[in-house]
Design a protein around this motif. Structure first.
Motif, PDB file in Angstrom:
ATOM      1  N   PRO A  29       0.805  -1.239   0.000  1.00 52.42           N
ATOM      2  CA  PRO A  29       0.000   0.000   0.000  1.00 52.42           C
ATOM      3  C   PRO A  29       0.833   1.282   0.000  1.00 52.42           C
ATOM      4  O   PRO A  29       0.319   2.362  -0.257  1.00 52.42           O
ATOM      5  CB  PRO A  29      -0.825  -0.100   1.294  1.00 52.42           C
ATOM      6  CG  PRO A  29      -0.874  -1.553   1.599  1.00 52.42           C
ATOM      7  CD  PRO A  29       0.434  -2.116   1.124  1.00 52.42           C
ATOM      8  N   MET A  30       2.132   1.163   0.270  1.00 50.70           N
ATOM      9  CA  MET A  30       2.997   2.341   0.201  1.00 50.70           C
ATOM     10  C   MET A  30       3.622   2.479  -1.186  1.00 50.70           C
ATOM     11  O   MET A  30       4.126   3.534  -1.560  1.00 50.70           O
ATOM     12  CB  MET A  30       4.091   2.244   1.276  1.00 50.70           C
ATOM     13  CG  MET A  30       4.918   3.481   1.448  1.00 50.70           C
ATOM     14  SD  MET A  30       3.949   4.952   1.886  1.00 50.70           S
ATOM     15  CE  MET A  30       4.081   4.963   3.664  1.00 50.70           C
ATOM     16  N   VAL A  31       3.568   1.409  -1.983  1.00 51.52           N
ATOM     17  CA  VAL A  31       4.197   1.438  -3.304  1.00 51.52           C
ATOM     18  C   VAL A  31       3.269   2.037  -4.344  1.00 51.52           C
ATOM     19  O   VAL A  31       3.631   2.928  -5.102  1.00 51.52           O
ATOM     20  CB  VAL A  31       4.523  -0.009  -3.772  1.00 51.52           C
ATOM     21  CG1 VAL A  31       5.058   0.008  -5.191  1.00 51.52           C
ATOM     22  CG2 VAL A  31       5.504  -0.659  -2.840  1.00 51.52           C
ATOM     23  N   SER A  32       2.058   1.518  -4.335  1.00 55.99           N
ATOM     24  CA  SER A  32       1.157   1.791  -5.448  1.00 55.99           C
ATOM     25  C   SER A  32       0.670   3.227  -5.449  1.00 55.99           C
ATOM     26  O   SER A  32       0.437   3.819  -4.402  1.00 55.99           O
ATOM     27  CB  SER A  32      -0.046   0.860  -5.324  1.00 55.99           C
ATOM     28  OG  SER A  32      -1.062   1.295  -6.180  1.00 55.99           O
ATOM     29  N   SER A  33       0.463   3.753  -6.652  1.00 53.31           N
ATOM     30  CA  SER A  33      -0.104   5.097  -6.757  1.00 53.31           C
ATOM     31  C   SER A  33      -1.539   5.104  -6.241  1.00 53.31           C
ATOM     32  O   SER A  33      -2.115   6.145  -5.999  1.00 53.31           O
ATOM     33  CB  SER A  33      -0.070   5.559  -8.211  1.00 53.31           C
ATOM     34  OG  SER A  33      -0.729   4.616  -9.011  1.00 53.31           O
ATOM     35  N   GLU A  34      -2.139   3.925  -6.070  1.00 53.17           N
ATOM     36  CA  GLU A  34      -3.504   3.850  -5.531  1.00 53.17           C
ATOM     37  C   GLU A  34      -3.523   3.386  -4.074  1.00 53.17           C
ATOM     38  O   GLU A  34      -4.591   3.227  -3.486  1.00 53.17           O
ATOM     39  CB  GLU A  34      -4.357   2.887  -6.365  1.00 53.17           C
ATOM     40  CG  GLU A  34      -4.665   3.391  -7.746  1.00 53.17           C
ATOM     41  CD  GLU A  34      -5.717   2.552  -8.454  1.00 53.17           C
ATOM     42  OE1 GLU A  34      -6.385   1.727  -7.816  1.00 53.17           O
ATOM     43  OE2 GLU A  34      -5.853   2.733  -9.669  1.00 53.17           O
ATOM     44  N   GLY A  35      -2.362   3.129  -3.490  1.00 54.59           N
ATOM     45  CA  GLY A  35      -2.322   2.573  -2.139  1.00 54.59           C
ATOM     46  C   GLY A  35      -2.714   3.587  -1.074  1.00 54.59           C
ATOM     47  O   GLY A  35      -2.371   4.766  -1.156  1.00 54.59           O
ATOM     48  N   ALA A  36      -3.416   3.120  -0.036  1.00 55.58           N
ATOM     49  CA  ALA A  36      -3.871   4.021   1.031  1.00 55.58           C
ATOM     50  C   ALA A  36      -2.679   4.621   1.783  1.00 55.58           C
ATOM     51  O   ALA A  36      -2.700   5.796   2.168  1.00 55.58           O
ATOM     52  CB  ALA A  36      -4.778   3.264   1.993  1.00 55.58           C
ATOM     53  N   CYS A  37      -1.629   3.830   2.015  1.00 57.19           N
ATOM     54  CA  CYS A  37      -0.481   4.349   2.770  1.00 57.19           C
ATOM     55  C   CYS A  37       0.227   5.447   1.970  1.00 57.19           C
ATOM     56  O   CYS A  37       0.647   6.462   2.540  1.00 57.19           O
ATOM     57  CB  CYS A  37       0.479   3.214   3.121  1.00 57.19           C
ATOM     58  SG  CYS A  37      -0.307   1.969   4.165  1.00 57.19           S
TER      59      CYS A  37
END
Ligand code: SF4
Length: 367
Positions: free
Chosen positions: A344-352
């Protein structure tokens, strides 16, 4: 710009906020399923503009985030083989597997290439007949039609050196799993507009009935999301639980029938592991037997690769709306977009990543 400016109009947004405030008389927890919706909420600070009684929690709708660790490990294994060209969307290169990421394998000499569509992967296969081209085909129902068509095209053209490592996930079974969890606090869902553009929203009616939970199909702009919140609040206050469609400019009841047919021809429903969450029955798609010659898992015998999540990452709770990224001790400290511990910290859609980009002030300073 039509279909954009009017959905970012501050006057309309203020009017919707005022209506929400007038209608919300009790506390409600609402979940937006899609990571794109989460990013809009964070970027425009919509959660901070809503009445205090309304809490927005973030769902599992980020395809990169929920792709199982095993799939990343399988991609790493394939990318390390000299005969393979591993082709993927850019986001996937930075997703940590058990032993590094695809960027690392590329740096060590693996042939890893970034594409924007499965058609480009097919093109690479045509251009490199002596190599085996494996496309990392991940995503929700939105990307499944294009991936299905690429596999069908490969068979039509008899492209024998192309295959897909598939990890497709489906939204309705995930909502069912969330609702059956004893920890679930969600009173209403904003369903993902792009997924429903493909699949329609017929299937969501069963969920709304079974769990007596209102579901509104929502778009991705601030006005879309505020209108979806208002529609949910009205239903919740009235005690109704039906499916409504806010995203009418894109979504129809049955969705895109041609796209659905392409999915059904090439894929079949299967049990699917979601990263951080675990196995959800009948929540994924796998390549049908008839197309088995294009299934990288079968061709390369990768079924035995399994993996465990790192203990420090609480993405399982983040993706189920049970906790928020700043609750994670690693958030913004040991885990950043430059050095991500979890997907979730990597993706451009991740919440983090959304919280890191727009709410970095919430990083806890360790003393
Ligand atoms: S901040 Fe990093 S470690 Fe914490 S839940 Fe998010 S991805 Fe996992």
């Amino acid at each position: 710009m039509k279909y954009l400016d009017e959905y970012r109009d501050a006057r309309i947004a203020r009017a919707l906020l005022s209506e929400i405030a007038q209608n919300a008389r009790r506390p409600w927890v609402l979940m937006e399923i899609c990571g794109g919706q989460t990013h809009t909420i964070m970027r425009y600070g919509l959660d901070e503009l809503l009445p205090k009684a309304l809490e927005l929690v973030h769902g599992p709708g980020c395809p990169v985030c929920v792709t199982p660790l095993e799939t990343i490990d399988k991609a790493l294994e394939l990318a390390s083989r000299p005969e393979v060209i591993l082709v993927s969307y850019g986001d996937m290169l930075r997703v940590p597997g058990s032993r590094g990421d695809l960027f690392m394998v590329k740096a060590q000499g693996g042939d890893v290439r970034v594409v924007y569509s499965p058609t480009e992967a097919l093109k690479i296969a045509r251009q490199n007949p002596e190599r085996k081209v494996v496309f990392l085909a991940i995503g929700f129902e939105t990307t499944a039609p294009a991936n299905a068509m690429a596999i069908r095209q490969a068979r039509q053209e008899r492209i024998g050196n192309f295959s897909a490592l598939v990890s497709h996930v489906l939204v309705p079974p995930a909502i069912r799993a969330l609702m059956t969890s004893p920890e679930c606090r969600v009173n209403g869902f904003i369903a993902p507009g792009h997924v429903c553009t493909v699949m329609g929203y017929e299937e969501y009616e069963k969920l709304a009935d079974s769990f007596h939970v209102p579901i509104v199909v929502g778009g991705f702009e601030p006005v879309d999301l505020l209108e979806a919140v208002l529609m949910l609040v009205r239903q919740l206050e009235a005690g109704t639980a039906k499916v409504e469609n806010q995203y009418v400019r894109s979504v129809s009841y049955q969705g895109n029938l041609a796209a659905r047919r392409a999915i059904e021809e090439v894929f079949e429903i299967s049990d699917q592991k979601w990263r951080g969450i675990g196995m959800i029955p009948r929540s994924g798609l796998r390549i049908r037997e008839e197309y088995g010659d294009y299934d990288a898992s079968r061709i390369f015998g990768l079924a035995s690769i399994t993996a465990e999540e790192p203990a420090e990452c609480i993405s399982a709770q983040v993706l189920q709306g049970l906790r928020k990224p700043p609750d994670c001790p690693a958030f913004g400290m040991r885990c950043t977009p430059h050095n991500p511990l979890g997907a979730p910290m990597v993706s451009s859609e991740g919440a983090c990543a959304a919280y890191y980009n727009y709410r970095r002030n919430l990083v806890r300073v360790e003393g």
